[in-house]
Scaffold this active site. Structure first.
Site, PDB file in Angstrom:
ATOM      1  N   PRO A 142     -14.469  39.625  53.068  1.00 15.01           N
ATOM      2  CA  PRO A 142     -13.737  39.167  51.896  1.00 15.01           C
ATOM      3  C   PRO A 142     -13.402  40.269  50.912  1.00 15.01           C
ATOM      4  O   PRO A 142     -14.258  41.110  50.595  1.00 15.01           O
ATOM      5  CB  PRO A 142     -14.675  38.160  51.237  1.00 15.01           C
ATOM      6  CG  PRO A 142     -15.620  37.750  52.285  1.00 15.01           C
ATOM      7  CD  PRO A 142     -15.675  38.832  53.311  1.00 15.01           C
ATOM      8  N   ASN A 143     -12.165  40.241  50.452  1.00 12.61           N
ATOM      9  CA  ASN A 143     -11.631  41.115  49.400  1.00 12.61           C
ATOM     10  C   ASN A 143     -11.409  42.557  49.849  1.00 12.61           C
ATOM     11  O   ASN A 143     -10.861  43.353  49.086  1.00 12.61           O
ATOM     12  CB  ASN A 143     -12.528  41.088  48.138  1.00 12.61           C
ATOM     13  CG  ASN A 143     -12.575  39.709  47.530  1.00 12.61           C
ATOM     14  OD1 ASN A 143     -11.524  39.137  47.231  1.00 12.61           O
ATOM     15  ND2 ASN A 143     -13.757  39.140  47.387  1.00 12.61           N
ATOM     16  N   ARG A 147      -8.210  47.123  44.354  1.00 11.24           N
ATOM     17  CA  ARG A 147      -9.282  46.427  43.664  1.00 11.24           C
ATOM     18  C   ARG A 147     -10.290  47.430  43.085  1.00 11.24           C
ATOM     19  O   ARG A 147     -10.766  48.307  43.815  1.00 11.24           O
ATOM     20  CB  ARG A 147      -9.938  45.565  44.754  1.00 11.24           C
ATOM     21  CG  ARG A 147     -11.329  45.183  44.549  1.00 11.24           C
ATOM     22  CD  ARG A 147     -11.952  44.748  45.872  1.00 11.24           C
ATOM     23  NE  ARG A 147     -13.157  44.026  45.604  1.00 11.24           N
ATOM     24  CZ  ARG A 147     -14.179  43.929  46.436  1.00 11.24           C
ATOM     25  NH1 ARG A 147     -14.129  44.491  47.623  1.00 11.24           N
ATOM     26  NH2 ARG A 147     -15.239  43.255  46.103  1.00 11.24           N
ATOM     27  N   TYR A 185     -14.203  51.413  44.367  1.00  2.00           N
ATOM     28  CA  TYR A 185     -13.871  51.444  45.793  1.00  2.00           C
ATOM     29  C   TYR A 185     -12.847  52.509  46.186  1.00  2.00           C
ATOM     30  O   TYR A 185     -12.541  52.655  47.360  1.00  2.00           O
ATOM     31  CB  TYR A 185     -13.377  50.059  46.233  1.00  2.00           C
ATOM     32  CG  TYR A 185     -14.421  48.977  46.053  1.00  2.00           C
ATOM     33  CD1 TYR A 185     -15.576  48.972  46.829  1.00  2.00           C
ATOM     34  CD2 TYR A 185     -14.281  47.978  45.088  1.00  2.00           C
ATOM     35  CE1 TYR A 185     -16.552  48.002  46.663  1.00  2.00           C
ATOM     36  CE2 TYR A 185     -15.242  46.993  44.915  1.00  2.00           C
ATOM     37  CZ  TYR A 185     -16.377  47.016  45.699  1.00  2.00           C
ATOM     38  OH  TYR A 185     -17.348  46.050  45.532  1.00  2.00           O
ATOM     39  N   ASN A 218     -18.134  45.871  57.503  1.00  2.35           N
ATOM     40  CA  ASN A 218     -18.325  45.781  56.063  1.00  2.35           C
ATOM     41  C   ASN A 218     -18.075  44.315  55.728  1.00  2.35           C
ATOM     42  O   ASN A 218     -16.925  43.872  55.655  1.00  2.35           O
ATOM     43  CB  ASN A 218     -17.350  46.692  55.303  1.00  2.35           C
ATOM     44  CG  ASN A 218     -17.594  46.640  53.803  1.00  2.35           C
ATOM     45  OD1 ASN A 218     -18.332  45.791  53.308  1.00  2.35           O
ATOM     46  ND2 ASN A 218     -16.968  47.556  53.077  1.00  2.35           N
ATOM     47  N   ALA A 232     -18.973  40.697  50.223  1.00  2.00           N
ATOM     48  CA  ALA A 232     -19.956  39.846  49.549  1.00  2.00           C
ATOM     49  C   ALA A 232     -20.766  38.991  50.524  1.00  2.00           C
ATOM     50  O   ALA A 232     -21.892  38.577  50.199  1.00  2.00           O
ATOM     51  CB  ALA A 232     -19.252  38.959  48.531  1.00  2.00           C
ATOM     52  N   ASP A 276     -26.519  35.521  61.906  1.00  2.00           N
ATOM     53  CA  ASP A 276     -26.835  34.840  63.172  1.00  2.00           C
ATOM     54  C   ASP A 276     -25.820  35.189  64.258  1.00  2.00           C
ATOM     55  O   ASP A 276     -26.179  35.327  65.435  1.00  2.00           O
ATOM     56  CB  ASP A 276     -26.873  33.320  62.971  1.00  2.00           C
ATOM     57  CG  ASP A 276     -28.139  32.856  62.258  1.00  2.00           C
ATOM     58  OD1 ASP A 276     -29.055  33.671  62.038  1.00  2.00           O
ATOM     59  OD2 ASP A 276     -28.203  31.653  61.913  1.00  2.00           O
ATOM     60  N   GLU A 313     -23.689  48.693  59.675  1.00  2.00           N
ATOM     61  CA  GLU A 313     -23.288  48.045  58.420  1.00  2.00           C
ATOM     62  C   GLU A 313     -22.762  49.116  57.467  1.00  2.00           C
ATOM     63  O   GLU A 313     -23.432  50.121  57.260  1.00  2.00           O
ATOM     64  CB  GLU A 313     -24.509  47.341  57.815  1.00  2.00           C
ATOM     65  CG  GLU A 313     -24.269  46.742  56.458  1.00  2.00           C
ATOM     66  CD  GLU A 313     -25.553  46.105  55.873  1.00  2.00           C
ATOM     67  OE1 GLU A 313     -26.544  45.914  56.621  1.00  2.00           O
ATOM     68  OE2 GLU A 313     -25.541  45.824  54.664  1.00  2.00           O
ATOM     69  N   HIS A 318     -20.915  49.963  53.622  1.00  2.00           N
ATOM     70  CA  HIS A 318     -20.435  49.596  52.294  1.00  2.00           C
ATOM     71  C   HIS A 318     -19.800  50.819  51.673  1.00  2.00           C
ATOM     72  O   HIS A 318     -20.375  51.916  51.723  1.00  2.00           O
ATOM     73  CB  HIS A 318     -21.571  49.091  51.407  1.00  2.00           C
ATOM     74  CG  HIS A 318     -22.243  47.899  51.994  1.00  2.00           C
ATOM     75  ND1 HIS A 318     -21.661  46.659  52.002  1.00  2.00           N
ATOM     76  CD2 HIS A 318     -23.402  47.779  52.675  1.00  2.00           C
ATOM     77  CE1 HIS A 318     -22.460  45.811  52.637  1.00  2.00           C
ATOM     78  NE2 HIS A 318     -23.516  46.474  53.070  1.00  2.00           N
ATOM     79  N   ARG A 377     -25.820  49.173  41.830  1.00  2.00           N
ATOM     80  CA  ARG A 377     -24.993  48.156  41.164  1.00  2.00           C
ATOM     81  C   ARG A 377     -25.868  46.946  40.790  1.00  2.00           C
ATOM     82  O   ARG A 377     -27.058  47.087  40.579  1.00  2.00           O
ATOM     83  CB  ARG A 377     -23.831  47.792  42.102  1.00  2.00           C
ATOM     84  CG  ARG A 377     -22.965  49.011  42.457  1.00  2.00           C
ATOM     85  CD  ARG A 377     -21.811  48.647  43.355  1.00  2.00           C
ATOM     86  NE  ARG A 377     -20.905  47.697  42.717  1.00  2.00           N
ATOM     87  CZ  ARG A 377     -19.960  47.005  43.358  1.00  2.00           C
ATOM     88  NH1 ARG A 377     -19.808  47.179  44.671  1.00  2.00           N
ATOM     89  NH2 ARG A 377     -19.192  46.168  42.714  1.00  2.00           N
TER      90      ARG A 377
HETATM   91  O1  LIG Z   1     -16.953  43.310  48.607  1.00  2.00           O
HETATM   92  C1  LIG Z   1     -17.871  44.115  48.483  1.00  2.00           C
HETATM   93  C2  LIG Z   1     -17.724  45.473  49.026  1.00  2.00           C
HETATM   94  C3  LIG Z   1     -18.996  46.145  49.463  1.00  2.00           C
HETATM   95  O2  LIG Z   1     -19.369  45.672  50.746  1.00  2.00           O
HETATM   96  C4  LIG Z   1     -18.704  47.648  49.586  1.00  2.00           C
HETATM   97  O3  LIG Z   1     -17.975  48.015  50.506  1.00  2.00           O
HETATM   98  O4  LIG Z   1     -19.157  48.448  48.763  1.00  2.00           O
HETATM   99  C5  LIG Z   1     -20.151  45.875  48.497  1.00  2.00           C
HETATM  100  C6  LIG Z   1     -20.338  44.390  48.289  1.00  2.00           C
HETATM  101  O5  LIG Z   1     -21.406  44.159  47.384  1.00  2.00           O
HETATM  102  C7  LIG Z   1     -19.091  43.778  47.707  1.00  2.00           C
HETATM  103  O6  LIG Z   1     -19.227  42.379  47.566  1.00  2.00           O
END
Ligand SMILES: O=C1C[C@@](O)(C(=O)O)C[C@@H](O)[C@@H]1O
Length: 162
Positions: free
Chosen positions: A11-12, A19, A24, A89, A92, A102, A113, A115, A122
């Site tokens: 998401p996002n 954003r 980011y 990634n 959230a 799962d 993983e 980020h 944060r």
């Molecule tokens: O959407 C994101 C982006 C994120 O995964 C990152 O890439 O730093 C960190 C998450 O906490 C956040 O909700």
């Protein structure tokens, strides 16, 4: 071994580059994916990319990565190409989703993983991940270079399934 790597963004992350650029950065997701594709090809792998704002769609895509389709229970299971590693990634969903956890555990495909931001510097709710203890590696705070590092690691150093 399939020599395919799947890059999933949750998401996002479609808004990467637009954003909160102070957190980011200014690189867009298409730029990240294009660079990742060229890098992956140079390492002798194919890259598949997927972004969704929807938890269930991400669960479906992870299942597909194991060659399982939505109708797996009725025996109509083959769907999509298997992948040898996943880079995710989950945005959230990292902090909320037992379903994504799962799915990753269920397909048993090694994953990294990623980020973009340093989640530990944060809000405190970002310090918990439902994925980290299942991941082979966790990368955070390197900006979009984290994706580059993850691909290099996955292609060169990760124990991939035959
Ligand atoms: O959407 C994101 C982006 C994120 O995964 C990152 O890439 O730093 C960190 C998450 O906490 C956040 O909700």
């Amino acid at each position: 071994m399939s020599r395919r790597i799947l890059l999933i963004n949750g998401p996002n992350l479609n808004l990467l580059g637009k954003r909160e650029p102070h957190i980011y950065g200014s690189t867009t997701l298409p730029d990240v994916e294009e660079q990742a594709r060229a890098q992956t090809r140079g390492l002798g792998f194919e890259l598949e990319t997927f972004q969704s704002n929807h938890e269930g769609a991400i669960v479906d895509r992870i299942q597909e990565a194991a060659g399982w389709g939505p109708n797996v229970a009725s025996g109509d299971s083959r769907h999509g190409e298997k992948v040898s590693a996943i880079i995710i990634n989950a945005g959230a969903l990292t902090h909320t989703s037992v379903a994504v956890r799962d799915a990753l555990a269920g397909v048993d495909i090694p994953f990294v993983e990623v980020h973009v931001s340093n989640v530990y510097a944060r809000e405190s709710f970002r310090a918990h991940s439902y994925l980290s203890d299942k991941a082979v590696a966790v990368i955070c705070g390197m900006g979009v270079f984290g994706y580059t590092a993850a691909i290099e690691f996955a292609a060169r150093h990760m124990k991939l399934k035959e």
